[in-house]
Design a protein around this motif. Structure first.
Motif, PDB file in Angstrom:
ATOM      1  N   ILE A 105      -1.477   5.352 -12.037  1.00  0.00           N
ATOM      2  CA  ILE A 105      -0.225   5.498 -12.656  1.00  0.00           C
ATOM      3  C   ILE A 105      -0.335   6.859 -13.439  1.00  0.00           C
ATOM      4  CG2 ILE A 105       0.538   4.691 -15.050  1.00  0.00           C
ATOM      5  CD1 ILE A 105      -0.689   1.973 -14.492  1.00  0.00           C
ATOM      6  N   THR A 106       0.638   7.624 -13.541  1.00  0.00           N
ATOM      7  CA  THR A 106       0.899   8.872 -14.128  1.00  0.00           C
ATOM      8  C   THR A 106       2.120   8.877 -15.018  1.00  0.00           C
ATOM      9  OG1 THR A 106       0.462  11.296 -13.557  1.00  0.00           O
ATOM     10  CG2 THR A 106       2.034   9.938 -11.960  1.00  0.00           C
ATOM     11  N   VAL A 107       2.517  10.154 -15.599  1.00  0.00           N
ATOM     12  CA  VAL A 107       3.720  10.410 -16.182  1.00  0.00           C
ATOM     13  C   VAL A 107       3.806  11.682 -15.755  1.00  0.00           C
ATOM     14  CG1 VAL A 107       2.561  10.924 -18.226  1.00  0.00           C
ATOM     15  CG2 VAL A 107       4.712  10.178 -18.557  1.00  0.00           C
ATOM     16  N   GLY A 108       5.316  12.044 -15.752  1.00  0.00           N
ATOM     17  CA  GLY A 108       5.721  13.408 -15.054  1.00  0.00           C
ATOM     18  C   GLY A 108       5.713  14.239 -16.456  1.00  0.00           C
ATOM     19  N   LEU A 109       5.088  15.330 -16.932  1.00  0.00           N
ATOM     20  CA  LEU A 109       4.974  16.144 -18.000  1.00  0.00           C
ATOM     21  C   LEU A 109       5.746  17.525 -17.771  1.00  0.00           C
ATOM     22  CD1 LEU A 109       1.326  15.649 -19.064  1.00  0.00           C
ATOM     23  CD2 LEU A 109       3.284  14.267 -19.850  1.00  0.00           C
ATOM     24  N   VAL A 110       6.427  17.990 -18.846  1.00  0.00           N
ATOM     25  CA  VAL A 110       6.962  19.273 -18.738  1.00  0.00           C
ATOM     26  C   VAL A 110       5.818  20.186 -18.749  1.00  0.00           C
ATOM     27  CG1 VAL A 110       9.383  18.758 -19.618  1.00  0.00           C
ATOM     28  CG2 VAL A 110       7.431  19.222 -21.030  1.00  0.00           C
ATOM     29  N   ASP A 111       5.917  21.471 -18.478  1.00  0.00           N
ATOM     30  CA  ASP A 111       4.883  22.388 -18.541  1.00  0.00           C
ATOM     31  C   ASP A 111       4.577  22.960 -19.949  1.00  0.00           C
ATOM     32  OD1 ASP A 111       7.304  23.726 -18.679  1.00  0.00           O
ATOM     33  OD2 ASP A 111       6.611  25.506 -17.264  1.00  0.00           O
ATOM     34  N   TRP A 112       5.392  22.523 -20.876  1.00  0.00           N
ATOM     35  CA  TRP A 112       5.295  22.864 -22.115  1.00  0.00           C
ATOM     36  C   TRP A 112       4.656  21.857 -23.052  1.00  0.00           C
ATOM     37  CZ3 TRP A 112       9.326  20.132 -24.953  1.00  0.00           C
ATOM     38  CH2 TRP A 112      10.234  19.912 -24.028  1.00  0.00           C
ATOM     39  N   SER A 113       3.758  21.202 -22.394  1.00  0.00           N
ATOM     40  CA  SER A 113       2.793  19.769 -22.866  1.00  0.00           C
ATOM     41  C   SER A 113       1.614  20.458 -23.384  1.00  0.00           C
ATOM     42  CB  SER A 113       2.918  18.769 -22.087  1.00  0.00           C
ATOM     43  OG  SER A 113       4.173  18.363 -21.646  1.00  0.00           O
ATOM     44  N   PRO A 165       0.969  -1.341   0.052  1.00  0.00           N
ATOM     45  CA  PRO A 165      -0.015   0.236   0.119  1.00  0.00           C
ATOM     46  C   PRO A 165       0.830   1.359  -0.116  1.00  0.00           C
ATOM     47  CG  PRO A 165       0.000  -1.054   2.232  1.00  0.00           C
ATOM     48  CD  PRO A 165       0.870  -2.084   1.238  1.00  0.00           C
ATOM     49  N   ALA A 166       2.075   0.934   0.272  1.00  0.00           N
ATOM     50  CA  ALA A 166       3.136   2.169   0.355  1.00  0.00           C
ATOM     51  C   ALA A 166       3.432   2.906  -1.119  1.00  0.00           C
ATOM     52  CB  ALA A 166       4.129   1.797   1.102  1.00  0.00           C
ATOM     53  N   ILE A 167       2.921   2.376  -2.223  1.00  0.00           N
ATOM     54  CA  ILE A 167       2.917   2.775  -3.506  1.00  0.00           C
ATOM     55  C   ILE A 167       1.898   3.917  -3.852  1.00  0.00           C
ATOM     56  CG2 ILE A 167       3.286   2.770  -5.860  1.00  0.00           C
ATOM     57  CD1 ILE A 167       5.579   1.452  -4.184  1.00  0.00           C
ATOM     58  N   PHE A 168       2.349   5.211  -3.963  1.00  0.00           N
ATOM     59  CA  PHE A 168       1.433   6.215  -4.319  1.00  0.00           C
ATOM     60  C   PHE A 168       1.007   6.062  -5.677  1.00  0.00           C
ATOM     61  CE2 PHE A 168       0.946  10.727  -6.091  1.00  0.00           C
ATOM     62  CZ  PHE A 168      -0.669  10.686  -5.900  1.00  0.00           C
ATOM     63  N   CYS A 169       1.983   6.062  -6.520  1.00  0.00           N
ATOM     64  CA  CYS A 169       1.885   6.019  -7.822  1.00  0.00           C
ATOM     65  C   CYS A 169       3.002   5.557  -8.785  1.00  0.00           C
ATOM     66  CB  CYS A 169       1.503   7.318  -8.555  1.00  0.00           C
ATOM     67  SG  CYS A 169       2.864   8.601  -8.514  1.00  0.00           S
ATOM     68  N   TYR A 170       2.785   5.156  -9.883  1.00  0.00           N
ATOM     69  CA  TYR A 170       3.775   4.662 -10.864  1.00  0.00           C
ATOM     70  C   TYR A 170       4.057   5.867 -11.933  1.00  0.00           C
ATOM     71  CZ  TYR A 170       3.231  -0.400  -9.077  1.00  0.00           C
ATOM     72  OH  TYR A 170       3.231  -1.233  -8.510  1.00  0.00           O
ATOM     73  N   ASP A 171       5.326   6.595 -12.144  1.00  0.00           N
ATOM     74  CA  ASP A 171       5.287   7.600 -13.074  1.00  0.00           C
ATOM     75  C   ASP A 171       6.082   6.938 -14.181  1.00  0.00           C
ATOM     76  OD1 ASP A 171       6.254   9.637 -14.673  1.00  0.00           O
ATOM     77  OD2 ASP A 171       6.601  10.977 -12.945  1.00  0.00           O
ATOM     78  N   LEU A 172       5.352   6.882 -15.521  1.00  0.00           N
ATOM     79  CA  LEU A 172       6.105   6.210 -16.289  1.00  0.00           C
ATOM     80  C   LEU A 172       7.545   6.591 -16.820  1.00  0.00           C
ATOM     81  CD1 LEU A 172       2.824   5.901 -18.666  1.00  0.00           C
ATOM     82  CD2 LEU A 172       3.734   4.137 -16.962  1.00  0.00           C
ATOM     83  N   MET A 173       7.557   7.850 -16.842  1.00  0.00           N
ATOM     84  CA  MET A 173       8.815   8.204 -17.249  1.00  0.00           C
ATOM     85  C   MET A 173       8.989  10.042 -16.686  1.00  0.00           C
ATOM     86  SD  MET A 173      10.573   8.620 -21.015  1.00  0.00           S
ATOM     87  CE  MET A 173      11.067   6.958 -21.333  1.00  0.00           C
ATOM     88  N   ASN A 174      10.072  10.393 -16.476  1.00  0.00           N
ATOM     89  CA  ASN A 174      10.334  11.743 -16.277  1.00  0.00           C
ATOM     90  C   ASN A 174      10.723  12.618 -17.571  1.00  0.00           C
ATOM     91  OD1 ASN A 174      11.003  13.953 -14.159  1.00  0.00           O
ATOM     92  ND2 ASN A 174      12.642  14.039 -15.612  1.00  0.00           N
ATOM     93  N   GLU A 175       9.610  13.478 -17.547  1.00  0.00           N
ATOM     94  CA  GLU A 175       9.585  14.215 -18.750  1.00  0.00           C
ATOM     95  C   GLU A 175      10.083  13.928 -20.270  1.00  0.00           C
ATOM     96  OE1 GLU A 175      12.305  17.422 -17.239  1.00  0.00           O
ATOM     97  OE2 GLU A 175      10.914  17.959 -15.795  1.00  0.00           O
ATOM     98  N   PRO A 176       9.023  12.938 -20.675  1.00  0.00           N
ATOM     99  CA  PRO A 176       9.212  12.345 -22.097  1.00  0.00           C
ATOM    100  C   PRO A 176       8.781  13.523 -22.943  1.00  0.00           C
ATOM    101  CG  PRO A 176       7.161  11.586 -20.963  1.00  0.00           C
ATOM    102  CD  PRO A 176       7.943  12.600 -19.999  1.00  0.00           C
TER     103      PRO A 176
END
Length: 598
Positions: free
Chosen positions: A235-243, A165-176
């Motif tokens: 599940i999420t993905v870490g997006l740059v603000d210019w997305s 339960p200690a996983i908040f999320c999986y982030d697929l990749m940083n700033e793809p």
């Protein structure tokens, strides 16, 4: 990713009996709650992307595990509830189809640590931050084969983490990024910054595809790989603000085009001097897709702390969580520093500690009262209720008086459930043999404190003094005659039909049990004389500690509690205040900080 900017400027965890709640998306589709309690959860934490030497956690978690333990304890002390860590492909994949079992085992050990600290992990994968760690075989793969290898990476991670339960999320990749046109073979990384590559492309040849279509197919494939083994974690993905899909620079990861396959949206957003409104407008664009938005990276890098505070306040309209940075230097060490980097980080950490959006802080109740405090409770980050024996008081979470009503003497400890306040009341004598008490539970409307009903609980033969709600029932505690070497907890259903008496083998406690709450899988009972009793959900005693919570205790989020204090001020009367306490394996609870008296 912020990472080294300030430097540039100068086996699965073992399950616990007290298992953590799971984080899920709330019904409003704009925020998060904890399951099964349905309590609000706002991610408030740190990117632990490197230490003070710029090393990723994978570089030292084998030989310097004590350092990892110390840093996670520090982040918990700073009042984080989420820690984002970054996993590199080269450390977790020995080949395109072969995960590194040693690294997975170490990740399992980390899960055990965060479960112990009751923190949640944002697991960001597929990192290629250190170019020297990127395997030659990985860069030589075709787009299809590279995506397949990335899917196997996530299958391995999800397979190891699914039950925690200690996983908040999986982030697929940083700033793809999906680049337009065609790139050179093997040219998968963006430019280096501070010695690290934070931006990564997912294709080298656009061919006849649209960039958002490429991003959507990539997300869909990796999400499917995770769901083979883990159907529960977010599940999420870490997006740059210019997305965003707007004129100018864009990443190809248009939020509206990829949102269907994600549980929430993550954006990396750093407000600039004089441009706070512009940053907030960008955030609004990410929130427009109709899913929770977490600002997964932010920091007062390009603006003053005052402007940063304005940004955080303004972002609360659209954001459901915030994640900054921590690199292993606690405030006490930063205060000794003489560099501008230390000063900036110290200012950030002090801001972080005092501006959590979801947690209560130490609080002083407005006003003075003729009789002393008997208990406190809350109603999910909206209000605090205080019982002063013959006065029932409602304040906001900062202690400002909202309402107060006179009540019969003696009203004791109280709890909140389903929009109502339930108070343990004894109209007879306390701590005497059977027949001299007159025990009740009085019920009030939490909104305006109007009296609703009362219920006899005469089974509480030594005087009802405290009450807690758990799992569809009420648990009433109270007084105790001298010489009785055990305590009693009286269980009732929601209609206050008596179910049974539970015996707690606690030994004698002065005047019995005064206060009660159920939080984090346990009952917590406060007794006069500074004794705290901890019992499991079946009311078996599991701990007895020297800790004073006899005037009130309530769990407010995860392992944090509000613990009441109520000194008398000469010529004015009794006061009420509450401090924050956190769970401690040896001491039961430990107070963090203190409340300033008015």
């Amino acid at each position: 990713m912020l990472a080294t900017i300030l430097c540039v400027c100068a086996t699965l965890g073992q399950p616990q009996a007290d298992q953590m709640p799971w984080v899920v998306v709330a019904k409003d589709k704009k925020s998060f709650v904890l399951e099964p309690s349905d309590k609000p959860f706002a991610p408030w934490g740190f990117n632990y992307d490197h230490d003070t030497e710029g090393r990723l956690i994978e570089d030292y978690w084998d030989k310097e595990w004590n350092k990892v333990e110390a840093h996670f304890a520090q982040m918990k002390k700073l009042r984080a509830n989420v820690v984002r860590i970054h996993l590199q492909v080269g450390k977790f994949m020995d080949a395109a189809d072969r995960p590194n079992e040693k690294a997975l085992d170490r990740l399992g050990k980390l899960l055990g640590l965060v479960e112990k600290e009751r923190l949640y992990l944002d697991l960001t994968g597929l990192g290629c931050y250190h170019k020297a760690d990127v395997p030659a075989w990985y860069d030589k793969l075709s787009e299809k084969d590279r995506w397949d290898a990335q899917a196997r990476f996530w299958e391995a991670i999800a397979g190891r983490c699914a039950k925690s339960p200690a996983i908040f999320c999986y982030d697929l990749m940083n700033e793809p990024v999906v680049p337009g046109g065609k790139r050179k073979d093997g040219d998968w990384l963006g430019p280096a910054f501070g010695g690290k590559h934070f931006v990564q492309v997912i294709s080298l040849d656009q061919q006849k595809r649209t960039r958002p279509d490429i991003a959507r197919q990539w997300v869909k494939q990796l999400v499917a790989a995770i769901r083979k083994h883990d159907k529960r974690h977010l599940i999420t993905v870490g997006l740059v603000d210019w997305s965003l899909d707007r004129p100018g620079l864009t990443s190809g990861f248009v939020p509206a085009k990829i949102a269907d396959d994600l549980d929430f949206i993550s954006v990396h957003l750093y407000p600039e001097k004089g441009k706070v409104d512009e940053a907030l407008k960008t955030l609004e664009g990410f929130a427009a897709v109709g899913k929770p938005v977490v600002i997964e990276e932010t920091f007062p890098l390009k603006c003053s702390m005052e402007e940063f505070g304005q940004f955080i306040d303004g972002s609360k309209k659209h954001a459901a969580g915030w994640v900054g940075f921590y690199w292993g230097k606690p405030p006490e060490e930063l205060r000794k520093g003489k560099t501008i980097q230390d000063a900036i980080m110290l200012a950030w950490l002090e801001f972080f500690q005092t501006n959590s959006p979801a947690r209560f802080n130490a609080v002083q109740c407005e006003g003075f009262y003729p009789m002393h405090l008997q208990g406190i409770c809350t109603d999910d980050n909206v209000a605090i209720f205080w019982c002063f024996t013959d006065a029932l008081v409602k304040t906001d979470i900062k202690g400002k008086l909202l309402n107060k009503v006179p009540v019969a003497n003696h009203h004791g400890d109280l709890c909140h459930h389903d929009g109502k306040i339930f108070v343990a009341v004894n109209l007879g004598k306390f701590n005497e043999p059977k027949g001299k008490a007159d025990s009740w539970v009085y019920v009030y409307n939490a909104k305006d404190l109007t009296f609703l009903s009362k219920h006899e609980v005469q089974q509480v033969v030594h005087g009802a003094g405290g009450i807690a709600y758990h799992d569809g029932g009420f648990f009433v505690v109270g007084g105790l005659p001298k010489g009785v070497e055990e305590n009693y907890v009286y269980e009732y259903d929601r209609q206050f039909k008596f179910i049974k008496t539970h015996v707690i083998k606690s030994g004698y406690t002065l005047l019995g049990i005064q206060t009660a709450t159920f939080a984090n899988g346990h009952f917590w009972f406060g007794c006069y004389g500074g004794k705290l009793l901890k019992a499991d959900a079946s009311l078996k005693l599991v701990g007895s500690y020297d800790f004073n919570c006899s005037l009130g205790i309530v769990g407010v989020q995860d392992n944090h509690f509000l613990v009441a204090r109520g000194p008398r001020v000469a010529d004015k009367g009794h006061t009420g205040s509450a401090v924050i306490a956190v769970m401690d394996e040896k001491k039961g609870l430990v107070v963090q900080g203190k409340v300033s008296q008015r």
